[in-house]
Design an enzyme around this catalytic site. Sequence first.
Site, short mmCIF file in Angstrom:
data_model
loop_
_atom_site.label_atom_id
_atom_site.label_comp_id
_atom_site.label_asym_id
_atom_site.label_seq_id
_atom_site.Cartn_x
_atom_site.Cartn_y
_atom_site.Cartn_z
N SER A 214 30.39 32.60 33.20
CA SER A 214 31.40 33.44 33.86
C SER A 214 32.71 33.41 33.09
CB SER A 214 31.62 32.96 35.30
OG SER A 214 32.24 31.71 35.30
N ARG A 218 33.82 36.99 31.70
CA ARG A 218 35.00 37.57 32.34
C ARG A 218 35.95 38.09 31.27
NH1 ARG A 218 36.57 33.45 34.67
NH2 ARG A 218 35.49 33.79 36.64
N ASN A 222 36.43 42.15 30.41
CA ASN A 222 37.74 42.80 30.55
C ASN A 222 38.19 43.44 29.25
OD1 ASN A 222 39.36 42.52 33.19
ND2 ASN A 222 38.17 40.65 33.05
#
Lengths: 285, 156
Positions: A214, A218, A222
Site C-alpha cells: 500500500s 499509494r 497518485n
Amino acid sequence: MSAAPESSSEYIKHHLTNLTFGRFPAGHEHAGQWGFAHSMKEAGEMGFWAINVDSMVISLLLGLLFLWLFRHVARRATTGVPSGLQNFVEWVVEFIDNSVRGSFSGRNPLVAPLSLTIFIWVLLMNIMDLIPVDWLPWLAGMAGVGHLKVVPSNDPNITFGLSLTVFALVLYYSIKIKGLGGFLGELAFQPFPKWMAPVNLLLEGVSLVSKPISLSLRLFGNMYAGEMIFILIALMYGGNLALAGFGGLLQLGWAIFHILIILLQAFIFMTLTIVYLDMASQEHH
Amino acid sequence: MNFNATLIGQSITFVAFVWFCMRFVWPPIMTALAERKEKIAEGLAAADRGRHEQELGQKRALEIMHEAKQRAAEIISRAEKRGAEIVEEAKTEAVEEGNRLKAAAQAEIEQEVNRAREALRGQVVEIATAGAGRILKRELDATANDELIKDLVARI
C-alpha cells in the site's frame, strides 16, 4: 523523441515508457545482446535483469541534490543568526523532528534521518511532475535518447524499492525488539484467542504484507494519475488555438492542485514509515 | 508495470542515502539547533536579569534622589538660620563697637577738659600772682613765697 508520435495513444504510451537497459530476449533480432528497449513490450520481455536508466539516474541525481544541499548547510551550521538557506533547512529538519517525536514513541537514531531522506527525496521526485511533460523528453530526444520517463516516483520499481527497504527495516526492528518468538506470537495470537492461530496468522500476515504494497502503490498511483492527466492535457496542444489555450489554463490549474498532492504524498509516505517503525518497536499485548 | 533490477538499485541507493543522512546531515543540524536553543534561553534569562537589575537601580536612584532633596532642604534651612544668626551677631557687635567708640570719645573729651582746666588754672595763678603783686605794689621774691603760691594753686 525517437519518432514523432502519430496518434494520441502512441503519444501516451511513449510518455509512459521507461528508458530500459537490458538483454534482448531470444527471438529478438539482437537476441542475447545488451541495449535499450524500444518499447514497453520489449522492456517487459527483458525480464528482471534490466534497469530503468531514466528513473535510476534522475532519482540518484535528486537524492544527491538533497544530500549535497543539506550537507552543505550542516557543515556550516552556525548557532548564530541563520542564513536563508540554513533557515529553510532547519525549518524542514525541525518539522521532521516534530513529526517523528509525535509518532514514534521509542528512541531510535535511525528514524529521524530516515524520515528526512524519505520526505525530501520523494518530494523532489514528485516535483519532477510539475515540469511540463514534454520538455525533458524533448531535450532527451534531441540528445538521441528515445524514451524518458521524468518522474521517478511514477515508476513502481522506485516506489517499491523504497517501501521494501522500509519493510525490511520493519521486519528487522520487529525481530530485534520483540524477538523472533514475540514477533511470530504477535502474528499468530491476536486478534483472536490462541486456538484460532491459523485465522490470526492469515489476517495479520495480510496486514503485514499489505504495508509495503500500500505504501508504494499509494505513491505510485497518485503520481501515475497526476502524470496521466498532464499528458492528456498536453494532448490538447495538438488541437486548434482555442483548445490549446484552454489546455494551458487546465495545466496551470492542475499543476497548482498537484503541488498539494506532491507534498501530501511525500508526507504520507514519511508518516506511514514512522508509524510502521513505531508499531515494529512497540510491544503489543 | 515491469519489475526489474531498478528495484534493487533503488533500494541500495536508498540505504546509502539514509546512511549518509544519518551520519553527516542530521547530527550537525540537530546539534546546531540545540546549541542555538540554549543560547537563546541564556539570552532571554540575561535580558530578564538585566531588566530586574534596571528596576532595582531605578528604585535605588529614586531613593537617593529623595534623600538628596531632603538633605538639600535641611542644608538650606540651616543656612538660612545661620544667616539670620550672623546678621544678629553683626548687629550686636556693631552696637557694642558704637558704644565702645562713644565711651572712648567721652574719655578723650574729659581728658581735654581736664587739660584745659589745668592750663586755665596755671594762667589764673599767674594772673592772680601778677594781680596780687600789683595790689601789694611790691616785688615779692618768687622763691620766698613759693609755698604760699602752691597753697593758692591747690585751692583753686
